[in-house]
Design an enzyme around this catalytic site. Structure first.
Site: not given
Length: 75
Positions: A13-15
């Site tokens: 998942k981001c980042p």
């Protein structure tokens, strides 16, 4: 999409996809191409933005089963 290597970042998942892509690109020669595979929905915004900011060329982007694949050429 033709690349010299594939970076499998599915499930992150981001980042993390951008951070891992940046770290991996540092190990490559200028002009090298890599396909980055992600499942993070924000990657369609984050990866192109990262390429513009760092000067890399985004040569292609396409949806894959459950995610996206990006072809990047290192600056």
């Amino acid at each position: 999409m033709s690349a010299s290597s594939t970076l499998d970042l599915r499930g992150l998942k981001c980042p993390l996809p951008v951070l891992r892509t940046r770290k991996y690109l540092r190990t490559l020669e200028s002009g090298a191409r890599v396909t980055v595979e992600t499942t993070d929905p924000l990657a369609v915004i984050d990866i192109p933005h990262f390429c513009r900011e760092d000067g890399h060329r985004l040569l292609g982007s396409e949806p894959t089963g459950g995610g996206h694949a990006f072809l990047i050429e290192k600056a």
